[in-house]
Design an enzyme around this catalytic site. Structure first.
Site, PDB file in Angstrom:
ATOM      1  N   LYS A  45       2.327 -65.524 -97.993  1.00  0.00           N
ATOM      2  CA  LYS A  45       1.900 -64.449 -97.091  1.00  0.00           C
ATOM      3  C   LYS A  45       1.954 -63.091 -97.793  1.00  0.00           C
ATOM      4  CE  LYS A  45       6.353 -63.278 -95.153  1.00  0.00           C
ATOM      5  NZ  LYS A  45       7.187 -62.848 -94.072  1.00  0.00           N
ATOM      6  N   LYS A  98      15.629 -68.496 -99.556  1.00  0.00           N
ATOM      7  CA  LYS A  98      16.244 -67.650-100.585  1.00  0.00           C
ATOM      8  C   LYS A  98      17.384 -68.372-101.273  1.00  0.00           C
ATOM      9  CE  LYS A  98      14.803 -63.087 -99.346  1.00  0.00           C
ATOM     10  NZ  LYS A  98      15.090 -61.771 -98.818  1.00  0.00           N
ATOM     11  N   LYS A 131       5.716 -56.987 -97.547  1.00  0.00           N
ATOM     12  CA  LYS A 131       6.194 -55.692 -98.030  1.00  0.00           C
ATOM     13  C   LYS A 131       7.097 -55.880 -99.236  1.00  0.00           C
ATOM     14  CE  LYS A 131       7.564 -53.922 -93.564  1.00  0.00           C
ATOM     15  NZ  LYS A 131       8.324 -55.045 -93.264  1.00  0.00           N
TER      16      LYS A 131
HETATM   17  P1  TYM Z   1       8.733 -57.520 -90.769  1.00  0.00           P
HETATM   18  O1  TYM Z   1       9.101 -56.100 -90.953  1.00  0.00           O
HETATM   19  O2  TYM Z   1       8.862 -58.446 -91.928  1.00  0.00           O
HETATM   20  O3  TYM Z   1       7.240 -57.620 -90.262  1.00  0.00           O
HETATM   21  C1  TYM Z   1       6.795 -56.934 -89.120  1.00  0.00           C
HETATM   22  C2  TYM Z   1       5.769 -57.757 -88.371  1.00  0.00           C
HETATM   23  O4  TYM Z   1       4.640 -58.040 -89.194  1.00  0.00           O
HETATM   24  C3  TYM Z   1       4.368 -59.440 -89.198  1.00  0.00           C
HETATM   25  N1  TYM Z   1       3.848 -59.831 -90.527  1.00  0.00           N
HETATM   26  C4  TYM Z   1       2.703 -60.495 -90.723  1.00  0.00           C
HETATM   27  N2  TYM Z   1       1.769 -60.977 -89.879  1.00  0.00           N
HETATM   28  C5  TYM Z   1       0.690 -61.592 -90.411  1.00  0.00           C
HETATM   29  N3  TYM Z   1       0.491 -61.759 -91.757  1.00  0.00           N
HETATM   30  C6  TYM Z   1       1.403 -61.307 -92.643  1.00  0.00           C
HETATM   31  N4  TYM Z   1       1.207 -61.441 -93.955  1.00  0.00           N
HETATM   32  C7  TYM Z   1       2.576 -60.635 -92.140  1.00  0.00           C
HETATM   33  N5  TYM Z   1       3.641 -60.049 -92.728  1.00  0.00           N
HETATM   34  C8  TYM Z   1       4.415 -59.571 -91.720  1.00  0.00           C
HETATM   35  C9  TYM Z   1       5.720 -60.090 -88.922  1.00  0.00           C
HETATM   36  O5  TYM Z   1       5.559 -61.378 -88.382  1.00  0.00           O
HETATM   37  C10 TYM Z   1       6.328 -59.127 -87.930  1.00  0.00           C
HETATM   38  O6  TYM Z   1       5.889 -59.399 -86.617  1.00  0.00           O
HETATM   39  N6  TYM Z   1      12.508 -59.787 -88.381  1.00  0.00           N
HETATM   40  C11 TYM Z   1      11.372 -58.904 -88.190  1.00  0.00           C
HETATM   41  C12 TYM Z   1      11.723 -57.568 -87.553  1.00  0.00           C
HETATM   42  C13 TYM Z   1      12.478 -57.711 -86.284  1.00  0.00           C
HETATM   43  C14 TYM Z   1      11.939 -58.111 -85.024  1.00  0.00           C
HETATM   44  C15 TYM Z   1      13.036 -58.055 -84.115  1.00  0.00           C
HETATM   45  C16 TYM Z   1      10.680 -58.481 -84.589  1.00  0.00           C
HETATM   46  C17 TYM Z   1      13.800 -57.467 -86.122  1.00  0.00           C
HETATM   47  N7  TYM Z   1      14.151 -57.687 -84.815  1.00  0.00           N
HETATM   48  C18 TYM Z   1      12.889 -58.407 -82.764  1.00  0.00           C
HETATM   49  C19 TYM Z   1      10.513 -58.826 -83.235  1.00  0.00           C
HETATM   50  C20 TYM Z   1      11.618 -58.789 -82.353  1.00  0.00           C
HETATM   51  C21 TYM Z   1      10.747 -58.618 -89.546  1.00  0.00           C
HETATM   52  O7  TYM Z   1      11.380 -58.755 -90.554  1.00  0.00           O
HETATM   53  O8  TYM Z   1       9.502 -58.123 -89.500  1.00  0.00           O
END
Ligand code: TYM
Length: 323
Positions: A186, A109, A189
């Site tokens: 990828k 970013k 959201k």
């Molecule tokens: P977030 O909300 O961006 O995404 C949630 C989960 O979905 C997976 N993901 C994907 N997997 C495959 N292909 C894609 N295109 C794709 N887009 C999203 C992400 O890898 C994720 O597992 N930082 C994290 C949230 C978080 C978290 C944590 C996760 C905060 N604390 C502690 C695990 C442990 C996040 O932004 O996820």
């Protein structure tokens, strides 16, 4: 086992389901599970307050509709457990400035807020508070898990054995779902648009998005590096039908993209139809969703406060005491 997801976007998207949530649902029997809505992490996009509140509740309904079961797993909102932020601060004092600067989310970013900069440190706190061994996440989160392991090791060697190290990245190859319009990035959201399939999209919209997905030159349905668009659709079809890639490649030999895309669309529609149905029932019952979160927060806090009592003591914070 623990994992989190940010309550952002219109709903969760296909990539969230494939890379994370479907694994959560399938791991509940053999593991003690904690699943949470990362509402504190969602604040890095400064969402409209009313919207974040509403989305957090909806997100619970979506997780349950996708198979997360609050009877077997602890489902909660990160913001209901203040120990996350507190441990985040303590771990931040062990994180190098250069180390945090190397996290790709911040680097890509090209800067941003202090919140974005320390985002992975809060994520490490999320994981270490619950002594999680397994963290089912998509590949984009791998670097954050490596930082978590480094911080746990650093804390343990400085203050004595406290945190267990989460096993490295638990995902499998081929689980990174790409944007349908631009398969070089990828599905996400935050990008949204016609390249993102929302879990709650109606069947018509899903079909339209899949049918207008970018495919590659040629007409063979094969997975290869030169064909990122087709490979992405094959991955999606494989997840939705449970069939392996070679089997699918064989099934579409000589058939061209038209039939193939129509089948991918149908498979995704079928995959999410029961989710949409369950969601509609669940989201109407706000009282129930709030109860799930309240029960989850109480259970999560039980674990988190006990870990934090140990951590406070280890780092030398004076405990409050009446004489
Ligand atoms: P977030 O909300 O961006 O995404 C949630 C989960 O979905 C997976 N993901 C994907 N997997 C495959 N292909 C894609 N295109 C794709 N887009 C999203 C992400 O890898 C994720 O597992 N930082 C994290 C949230 C978080 C978290 C944590 C996760 C905060 N604390 C502690 C695990 C442990 C996040 O932004 O996820």
């Amino acid at each position: 086992m623990l994992s989190g997801i940010r309550p952002t976007g219109e709903s969760f998207q296909l990539g969230n389901y494939v890379g994370a949530v479907r694994h959560w649902a399938s791991m509940q029997d053999e593991n003690e599970c904690f699943f949470f809505l990362a509402d504190l992490h969602a604040l890095i996009d400064t969402p409209e307050p009313q919207r974040l509140r509403g989305r957090t509740r909806q997100a619970v309904a979506e997780l349950l509709a996708m198979g997360v079961d609050p009877e077997r797993s602890t489902v909660f909102a990160q913001g209901h457990v203040p120990e996350h932020a507190e441990l985040g601060w303590i771990l931040g004092c062990l994180t190098g400035f250069g180390e945090a600067s190397r996290m790709t989310q911040f680097k890509d970013k090209g800067g941003g807020t202090v919140g974005l900069f320390t985002y992975p440190v809060l994520q490490a706190a999320d994981i270490l508070l619950y002594s999680a061994d397994a963290v089912p996440i998509g590949e984009d989160q791998r670097q954050h898990l490596e930082l978590t392991r480094d911080l746990a090791q650093r804390f343990n060697s400085r203050y004595g054995d406290t945190f267990s190290l989460p096993a490295a990245y638990a995902g499998r190859a081929g689980e990174r779902i790409k944007d349908l319009r631009d398969p070089s990035r990828k599905m996400s959201k935050s990008i949204g648009g016609s390249g993102t399939v929302w879990v709650l999209d109606d069947p018509k919209t899903i079909t339209k998005k899949v049918k207008s997905a970018v495919t590659d030159t040629g007409r063979e349905v094969v997975a290869s590096e030169e064909k990122p668009g087709v490979t992405n659709l094959l991955t999606i079809l494989s997840v939705a039908t449970g069939k392996a890639l070679p089997e699918l490649e064989q099934a579409y030999a000589g058939k061209g993209y038209g039939d193939f895309k129509a089948d991918v669309a149908d498979a995704v529609v079928e995959l999410f139809a029961p989710v949409r149905e369950r969601y509609a029932e669940l989201v109407a019952d706000e009282g129930y969703l709030d109860e799930v979160l309240a029960d989850g927060a109480a259970a999560a806090r039980g674990v988190a406060t006990s870990m934090l009592t140990t951590v406070r003591d280890r780092v030398g914070l004076l405990a409050p005491r009446r004489t």
